[in-house]
Enzyme design. Structure first.
Site, PDB file in Angstrom:
ATOM      1  N   GLY A   1      25.236   1.969  27.206  1.00 36.28           N
ATOM      2  CA  GLY A   1      26.003   1.762  25.969  1.00 36.28           C
ATOM      3  C   GLY A   1      26.658   0.388  25.981  1.00 36.28           C
ATOM      4  O   GLY A   1      27.844   0.233  25.678  1.00 36.28           O
ATOM      5  N   HIS A   2      25.877  -0.619  26.365  1.00 38.22           N
ATOM      6  CA  HIS A   2      26.374  -2.002  26.403  1.00 38.22           C
ATOM      7  C   HIS A   2      25.189  -2.948  26.587  1.00 38.22           C
ATOM      8  O   HIS A   2      24.058  -2.503  26.822  1.00 38.22           O
ATOM      9  CB  HIS A   2      27.378  -2.199  27.547  1.00 38.22           C
ATOM     10  N   ALA A   3      25.464  -4.242  26.466  1.00 31.33           N
ATOM     11  CA  ALA A   3      24.459  -5.284  26.764  1.00 31.33           C
ATOM     12  C   ALA A   3      25.120  -6.279  27.710  1.00 31.33           C
ATOM     13  O   ALA A   3      26.338  -6.225  27.944  1.00 31.33           O
ATOM     14  CB  ALA A   3      24.029  -5.973  25.477  1.00 31.33           C
ATOM     15  N   TYR A   4      24.317  -7.178  28.240  1.00 30.12           N
ATOM     16  CA  TYR A   4      24.849  -8.259  29.081  1.00 30.12           C
ATOM     17  C   TYR A   4      24.494  -9.597  28.453  1.00 30.12           C
ATOM     18  O   TYR A   4      23.387  -9.783  27.946  1.00 30.12           O
ATOM     19  CB  TYR A   4      24.233  -8.208  30.484  1.00 30.12           C
TER      20      TYR A   4
ATOM     21  N   ARG B   1      21.460  -1.304  25.801  1.00 26.90           N
ATOM     22  CA  ARG B   1      20.736  -0.224  26.460  1.00 26.90           C
ATOM     23  C   ARG B   1      21.596   1.021  26.614  1.00 26.90           C
ATOM     24  O   ARG B   1      22.812   0.936  26.778  1.00 26.90           O
ATOM     25  CB  ARG B   1      20.196  -0.652  27.837  1.00 26.90           C
TER      26      ARG B   1
END
Ligand code: TYD
Length: 136
Positions: free
Chosen positions: A50-53, A97
């Site tokens: 539940g995040h991106a980089y 993702r």
């Protein structure tokens, strides 16, 4: 050009005594591995990620069991199901993702291109979409 997410088939040394697979930095994956972490003992129905980089590249491997990875590069979602220990999903930077549908006793190994750094996370989906569109 922006790196694309893709499934990478890893070497598999078949052996009557048990099979063996391996990964080398920059040989099988397009980055140097600086960190490994793993997700395990996931209760039924839970969702991780539940995040991106902003900068981090990763390879995700289902060492045991199975799970689904849903990726979004800002243009819509695509689902990848992993259920073999000799396949890895290469997830470049700037992909939102989430990982879900974990089977009982599944083990999710993640190899990462850098050390843990909270300031590299994008945890707000609207912000992610803005940044993803700015990069185009
Ligand atoms: P997070 O990356 O948010 O989990 P998920 O894989 O589900 O997205 O990490 C959860 C917590 O663990 C968060 O407090 C940060 C910590 N953490 C580390 O300290 N080191 C690491 O290498 C990782 C991946 C997480």
């Amino acid at each position: 050009m922006k790196d694309e997410a893709r499934v990478i088939q890893l070497p598999k040394i078949l052996d009557k005594r048990g099979n063996l697979s391996f990964i080398e930095s920059d040989t099988h994956i397009p980055f140097e591995i600086k960190r490994a972490y793993w997700i395990y003992d996931v209760p039924g129905g839970e969702i991780r990620g539940g995040h991106a980089y902003k900068k981090l590249n990763e390879l995700i491997v289902a060492l045991s069991g199975s799970f689904d990875i849903i990726l979004d590069d800002g243009n819509g979602e695509k689902k990848y199901s992993l259920n073999r220990s000799y396949y890895g999903l290469f997830v470049p930077k700037m992909y939102w993702r989430r990982v879900e549908n974990f089977s009982t006793n599944s083990l999710c190994l993640i190899l990462a291109s850098d050390y843990y750094n909270e300031s590299d996370y994008i945890r707000d989906f609207e912000k992610f979409k803005e940044l993803a569109n700015d990069e185009k």
